[in-house]
Design a protein around this motif. Structure first.
Motif, short mmCIF file in Angstrom:
data_model
loop_
_atom_site.label_atom_id
_atom_site.label_comp_id
_atom_site.label_asym_id
_atom_site.label_seq_id
_atom_site.Cartn_x
_atom_site.Cartn_y
_atom_site.Cartn_z
N THR A 60 0.86 -1.20 0.04
CA THR A 60 0.20 -0.01 -0.09
C THR A 60 0.84 1.31 -0.27
O THR A 60 0.62 2.06 -0.82
CB THR A 60 -0.89 -0.02 1.34
OG1 THR A 60 -1.60 -1.19 1.09
CG2 THR A 60 -1.59 1.21 1.17
N GLU A 106 -5.97 -2.91 4.08
CA GLU A 106 -5.63 -2.17 2.97
C GLU A 106 -6.24 -1.03 2.63
O GLU A 106 -5.56 0.23 2.49
CB GLU A 106 -5.74 -3.22 1.86
CG GLU A 106 -4.89 -2.68 0.56
CD GLU A 106 -4.96 -3.69 -0.58
OE1 GLU A 106 -4.67 -3.34 -1.77
OE2 GLU A 106 -5.48 -4.92 -0.27
N ASP A 136 -4.58 2.82 2.94
CA ASP A 136 -4.52 3.64 1.81
C ASP A 136 -5.20 5.04 2.38
O ASP A 136 -4.69 5.86 1.75
CB ASP A 136 -5.55 2.94 0.80
CG ASP A 136 -5.74 3.72 -0.63
OD1 ASP A 136 -4.59 3.75 -1.11
OD2 ASP A 136 -6.70 4.37 -0.53
N SER A 162 -9.09 -1.50 -3.38
CA SER A 162 -8.35 -0.17 -3.48
C SER A 162 -7.68 0.18 -4.96
O SER A 162 -7.50 1.15 -5.37
CB SER A 162 -7.16 0.11 -2.52
OG SER A 162 -6.21 -1.07 -2.46
#
Length: 708
Positions: A65, A101, A105, A166
């Motif tokens: 990430t 994640e 992010d 994401s």
């Protein structure tokens, strides 16, 4: 029950905004429950069972990430903090449902918008703990319940992050989506004058290869140790910049550096330049070396070259300047010297060989063949970005794109957004074929208000600009001192102060005749040596910089003139703010559209000081051609632009005037040194120890001019 009595309370029949039924029959409990509208439903917060998440387990997700997606480097302490946060707020679904994640992010986005550095840890431009604390109050069920952040890194409630992966989210432009319709798109509203005393104080960390903020309070009377660290930091800045130059990077696989020029017979054996530390010269007499060091005056009064390992006596009697008469070289400057080292036993009866051990000086002396300044680099190389076409991609050479040098946001964090705003501010009407508008600044220096001819000249200049259309007028007028020809305030007492204030009152009368300029332009006043309060103790001589702005005691009449003009402003353009007068320090910086444009304004006689302290060298006409000479001469030509402002590629161009040559010489010296004041403080400076000697050198020091 009376049949006329309604079964439900009146406020429930009218559709009250809070229809919560009562649990008591006495208060009219309904027969069937009300259907509560979703808009009025209380927020539901899913409970999460916290888990203990080891940092090593979260490391692959954090690397994917932060590093791969956002080009960030996370430290071990920050990874530990994030592991505790994810384990507490995401629970066991951090991996299977992809909660970690998405949270990481969002943390990376807020970190970048907050001006954080490329290394994610505390003290790198943003506070990770503050980001996580704000983010924790907006999470529900392991997901962030708010997905829109403001430019300062805070959160705006009312939006929800989708549950899509994401990788399927919009690009960086959509990530920085915000309500720009409420912003002002007048160019002058994006101008910021950065005072020297408000400039972020940064130092280069040699171990981490990065800039760090200085926590101590600035002072004109620092500890004596700062005198040595000042030049050591300047040396480290130039050294790390020089290593990014392709001529000093070692070739791979036997291939040479493309920019180096050799003789035709040596094209297959190209190689990069290598710097030799001064301490490594011992035992290598008669060999040729390339040294990078600080020009200084040794305790015995001889010229020497100093680096972090030691110092050596320098002989420049037969050295060649590169380019010839193209830059100044004076004590206090960092230079590149190519020459031959001769040990002490090879010099019989020489005074230069008798200084071994004094201030870290090695025996012998270094005979310079050529001397030049360290070549500067372009802005995009220093920042490690490619912004020629509006992009902000990270280059392979790294750089300092995440460093906020001016306190207006870093290039990587605010550059793309500010360029979009600049395009909207400078765009013309769609149906017109006119080119985009330009940012205009009018700079007037040596505005001696005690001379009546100056006031007449100012009236003519302001009248000319006042007759132009608003779009063609300068957005900013810079009036630089000295505002008086003599430093009358140093010994005039009360009478001197009153007389000085009357001069600015006369300027206010002139400005009041042009209310249109006061309404639509920003006036910036930069003091000189004769202006208070520096002249109170320097008597008009060169004083220490930065210099404080002119006190408000003398500027009240001018401020009232701007206030009167603003009260008469026809606010047809609601996005434009009235003009203002800004009294800043000397030097100062202008930041236009954040990190996109910045200008240094410095009022000082640098050329005269360079002429007084510059060293003299003799040009050897029998000097053979050298690749370093050719390469650095080519760099010098590419650094300094042509006199007409552009280069059409032709060889037949108009020769520059002596004034243009002098300006080029000064500009190249400042750019190569990376500072607007490349002079020693008081006496000779040493990079390896606190040994100094008093010498008749200027007492001045200024902030850094370059980016790195």
């Amino acid at each position: 029950m009376d049949p006329a009595t309604p079964r439900h309370p009146a406020h429930l029949q009218m559709g009250a905004p809070d229809p919560i039924p009562s649990s008591s029959p006495a208060f009219g409990t309904p027969a069937r429950p009300f259907r509560v509208h979703k808009a009025h439903a209380p927020p539901t917060k899913t409970s999460i069972l916290p888990i203990l998440l080891p940092p090593s387990t979260l490391r692959p997700v954090a690397f994917r990430t932060f590093t791969r997606k956002h080009n960030l480097t996370i430290s071990s302490s920050a990874l530990q903090t994030l592991a505790v946060f994810v384990g507490k707020n995401c629970g066991s679904g951090w991996r299977e449902e992809g909660l970690a994640e998405r949270v990481l992010d969002e943390v990376a986005k807020v970190w970048k918008r907050s001006g954080g550095g490329v290394i994610m840890e505390e003290g790198k431009g943003a506070s990770l703990k503050a980001i996580l604390q704000t983010l924790e109050g907006s999470m529900s069920g392991g997901r962030v319940a708010v997905g829109k952040t403001n430019p300062q890194g805070g959160f705006v409630s009312g939006a929800t992050i989708d549950n899509a992966p994401s990788d399927s989210r919009p690009d960086s432009h959509a990530e920085e989506d915000e309500d720009e319709s409420k912003l002002s798109f007048h160019p002058r509203n994006w101008l910021k004058v950065v005072d020297s005393f408000d400039l972020p104080r940064l130092t280069y960390n040699v171990d981490k290869k990065y800039f760090e903020a200085i926590k101590s309070k600035p002072s004109l009377f620092p500890n004596p140790s700062h005198k040595t660290s000042l030049f050591r930091d300047r040396y480290n800045l130039v050294y790390q910049r020089l290593l990014r130059n392709e001529s000093f990077q070692s070739s791979l696989g036997g291939t040479g550096v493309p920019s180096l020029k050799r003789a035709p017979s040596n094209l297959a054996m190209q190689q990069s330049y290598k710097l030799t530390p001064i301490a490594n010269l011992l035992g290598r007499t008669g060999s040729s070396h390339l040294l990078l060091g600080l020009l200084s005056i040794s305790p015995t009064g001889d010229l020497s070259l100093v680096d972090l390992t030691g110092s050596v006596a320098l002989d420049l009697s037969h050295a060649r300047m590169i380019p010839e008469d193209g830059a100044w070289f004076a004590p206090g400057m960092i230079v590149l010297v190519d020459g031959i080292y001769e040990e002490e036993e090879m010099i019989r009866g020489s005074v230069l060989g008798g200084n071994a051990g004094v201030g870290g000086t090695i025996g012998g002396h270094f005979v310079g063949v050529s001397i030049c300044g360290p070549p500067c680099e372009r802005r995009e190389i220093s920042l490690g970005t490619s912004t020629r076409q509006g992009s902000s991609e990270v280059s392979a050479n790294g750089g300092f794109g995440w460093v906020d040098f001016l306190g207006t946001g870093s290039e990587r964090a605010q550059g793309a957004r500010m360029r979009r705003i600049q395009e909207k501010c400078l765009q013309t009407e769609p149906e017109s074929m006119a080119p985009p508008a330009r940012l205009r600044i009018a700079i007037l220096s040596e505005v001696n208000l005690d001379n009546m001819k100056t006031l007449d000249a100012l009236r003519k200049v302001f009248s000319t600009y006042n007759d132009l259309a608003i779009s063609e007028r300068p957005q900013t007028f810079v009036l630089m001192g000295n505002f008086v020809q003599k430093a009358i305030i140093n010994g005039g007492g009360r009478a001197g102060s009153i007389e000085y204030k009357e001069y600015f009152d006369s300027l206010a009368v002139v400005l009041s005749d042009f209310p249109a300029l006061l309404q639509h332009s920003t006036f910036v006043f930069v003091p000189g040596d004769n202006d208070p309060w520096a002249s109170a103790f320097s008597s008009g001589a060169a004083s220490a910089v930065p210099r404080q702005p002119i006190p408000e005691l003398f500027t009240s009449r001018i401020k009232r003139a701007f206030a009167a003009a603003a009260s008469e402003l026809d606010r047809t353009h609601a996005s434009e703010t009235p003009g203002e007068a800004i009294w800043t320090s000397n030097p100062a910086r202008f930041s236009w559209f954040g990190p996109v444009h910045d200008i240094v304004i410095f009022r000082d006689d640098i050329s005269s000081r360079l002429r007084r302290t510059a060293i003299d060298t003799q040009v050897d006409s029998d000097e053979p051609d050298s690749s370093m000479h050719e390469t650095l001469e080519d760099d010098a030509v590419s650094i300094v632009p042509e006199a007409d402002g552009h280069d059409d590629g032709s060889k037949h161009q108009m020769l520059p005037t002596p004034a243009a040559n002098s300006a080029r010489k000064l500009v190249k010296t400042i750019l190569d040194q990376g500072t607007i004041s490349p002079f020693p403080l008081l006496g000779a400076a040493c990079l390896v120890g606190p040994r100094f000697s008093v010498a008749a050198l200027p007492i001045t020091h200024g902030p850094r001019f370059g980016r790195c």
